[in-house]
Enzyme design. Structure first.
Site, PDB file in Angstrom:
ATOM      1  N   LEU A  86     -46.272 -41.745 -26.069  1.00  0.00           N
ATOM      2  CA  LEU A  86     -46.996 -40.878 -25.151  1.00  0.00           C
ATOM      3  C   LEU A  86     -46.152 -40.592 -23.921  1.00  0.00           C
ATOM      4  O   LEU A  86     -45.572 -41.506 -23.322  1.00  0.00           O
ATOM      5  CB  LEU A  86     -48.323 -41.520 -24.745  1.00  0.00           C
ATOM      6  CG  LEU A  86     -49.259 -41.897 -25.896  1.00  0.00           C
ATOM      7  CD1 LEU A  86     -50.529 -42.537 -25.362  1.00  0.00           C
ATOM      8  CD2 LEU A  86     -49.583 -40.675 -26.748  1.00  0.00           C
ATOM      9  N   CYS A  87     -46.097 -39.323 -23.575  1.00  0.00           N
ATOM     10  CA  CYS A  87     -45.342 -38.909 -22.390  1.00  0.00           C
ATOM     11  C   CYS A  87     -46.252 -38.963 -21.173  1.00  0.00           C
ATOM     12  O   CYS A  87     -47.060 -38.068 -20.937  1.00  0.00           O
ATOM     13  CB  CYS A  87     -44.796 -37.498 -22.584  1.00  0.00           C
ATOM     14  SG  CYS A  87     -43.889 -36.874 -21.154  1.00  0.00           S
ATOM     15  N   LEU A  88     -46.130 -40.034 -20.403  1.00  0.00           N
ATOM     16  CA  LEU A  88     -46.905 -40.228 -19.182  1.00  0.00           C
ATOM     17  C   LEU A  88     -45.952 -40.642 -18.062  1.00  0.00           C
ATOM     18  O   LEU A  88     -44.837 -41.113 -18.319  1.00  0.00           O
ATOM     19  CB  LEU A  88     -47.971 -41.312 -19.384  1.00  0.00           C
ATOM     20  CG  LEU A  88     -48.936 -41.119 -20.558  1.00  0.00           C
ATOM     21  CD1 LEU A  88     -49.788 -42.356 -20.735  1.00  0.00           C
ATOM     22  CD2 LEU A  88     -49.805 -39.887 -20.336  1.00  0.00           C
TER      23      LEU A  88
ATOM     24  N   THR B  49     -50.240 -33.555 -23.033  1.00  0.00           N
ATOM     25  CA  THR B  49     -48.865 -33.991 -22.893  1.00  0.00           C
ATOM     26  C   THR B  49     -48.295 -34.279 -24.275  1.00  0.00           C
ATOM     27  O   THR B  49     -49.007 -34.157 -25.284  1.00  0.00           O
ATOM     28  CB  THR B  49     -48.772 -35.246 -22.003  1.00  0.00           C
ATOM     29  OG1 THR B  49     -47.398 -35.532 -21.726  1.00  0.00           O
ATOM     30  CG2 THR B  49     -49.407 -36.452 -22.688  1.00  0.00           C
ATOM     31  N   THR B  50     -47.050 -34.674 -24.344  1.00  0.00           N
ATOM     32  CA  THR B  50     -46.458 -35.049 -25.624  1.00  0.00           C
ATOM     33  C   THR B  50     -47.205 -36.250 -26.208  1.00  0.00           C
ATOM     34  O   THR B  50     -47.375 -37.269 -25.541  1.00  0.00           O
ATOM     35  CB  THR B  50     -44.976 -35.409 -25.451  1.00  0.00           C
ATOM     36  OG1 THR B  50     -44.284 -34.283 -24.907  1.00  0.00           O
ATOM     37  CG2 THR B  50     -44.347 -35.803 -26.778  1.00  0.00           C
TER      38      THR B  50
END
Length: 262
Positions: A86-88, A121-122
């Site tokens: 996860l892109c965070l 997001t991704t």
């Protein structure tokens, strides 16, 4: 392998999060690798994830806390792609924005906050509220069976991928897994499909409250129904066939007598 600083920091954070877990969150490091953490998020009230059991991992770098972990959620949720990074701002996609003061609890609270938002997001996906509620209702089954394929996924440590569950979940959460199996039994869940087992049979009409095998009771009920029906009808109605036959006999007899005298 974790550095001494990472080992010390994660050991302290495990003690902290065990003694004072954030709401809806529980987490622990794997026994074989302190850099591999497993978490469960319980879906909060007033969200489509309510009651859901969401299992995921945090994979920390050896130089933590000076770099963030890779964050994944393995349980299908309708919010994230299962087992995708996860892109965070708190994940390994953005190492420069990570604050070393942030702890495991901070990271998981941030993940829960993002999960209950609609920001994309991704690694995130779009889904309806109905779809997310559907995943929430099946999350316990999925975790403990691997989506009905528990025999297919051995309990290997690490390298968790989409579709894993069952033995791998049990190896990290044995008590939760036991609770899930008890829940599935109580709810009548088919462990292969995750659906409720239909134990009833179709009915074409109202059913009498008569226990199976009580033949004499059934006859008694039928007799009572006949008696109630007859009680509401007159003598003429009940004997109409006999009267009709008698009238026909009398008519034929008179006709013959008249024929003989003519």
């Amino acid at each position: 392998m974790a550095t001494r600083a990472a080992q010390k920091r994660l050991t302290r954070e495990y003690k902290t999060i065990s003694e004072n877990p954030p709401p809806y969150i529980t987490a622990h490091p794997s026994e074989s690798n302190i850099l591999e953490w497993h978490y469960i998020i319980t879906g909060p009230e007033n969200t489509p994830y309510h009651g859901g059991q969401y299992w995921g991992t945090l994979i920390f770098p050896a130089n933590y806390p000076f770099a963030p972990p890779a964050i994944r959620m393995h349980t299908p949720s309708g919010r994230f792609q299962p087992s995708s990074r996860l892109c965070l701002s708190i994940s390994d996609f953005h190492p420069r924005s990570f604050n070393p003061a942030w702890e495991v609890s901070t990271i998981l609270i941030g993940l829960l906050s993002f999960m209950t938002s609609e920001e994309m997001t991704t690694g995130s996906v779009s889904a309806s509220e109905v779809e997310r509620k559907y995943h929430a209702a099946r999350s316990r089954w999925w975790n403990s069976t691997g989506g009905g394929s528990q025999a297919r996924n051995p309990a290997n440590k690490g390298n968790i991928k989409a579709g894993d569950g069952g033995a791998k979940f049990k190896s990290e959460w044995p008590e939760v897994d036991a609770e899930n199996w008890t829940w599935m039994k109580e709810q009548g869940i088919d462990t292969t499909t995750g659906n409720k087992i239909d134990t009833g049979s179709p009915s074409c009409g109202p059913q009498l409250g008569i226990a199976a095998g009580s033949g004499h009771q059934a006859h008694a009920v039928v007799d009572a129904v006949i008696q109630q029906r007859d009680a509401g009808q007159g003598w003429l109605f009940r004997n109409k066939l006999a009267l009709a036959g008698g009238l026909i006999f009398v008519y034929v007899l008179i006709a013959r007598l008249l024929g003989e005298t003519s």
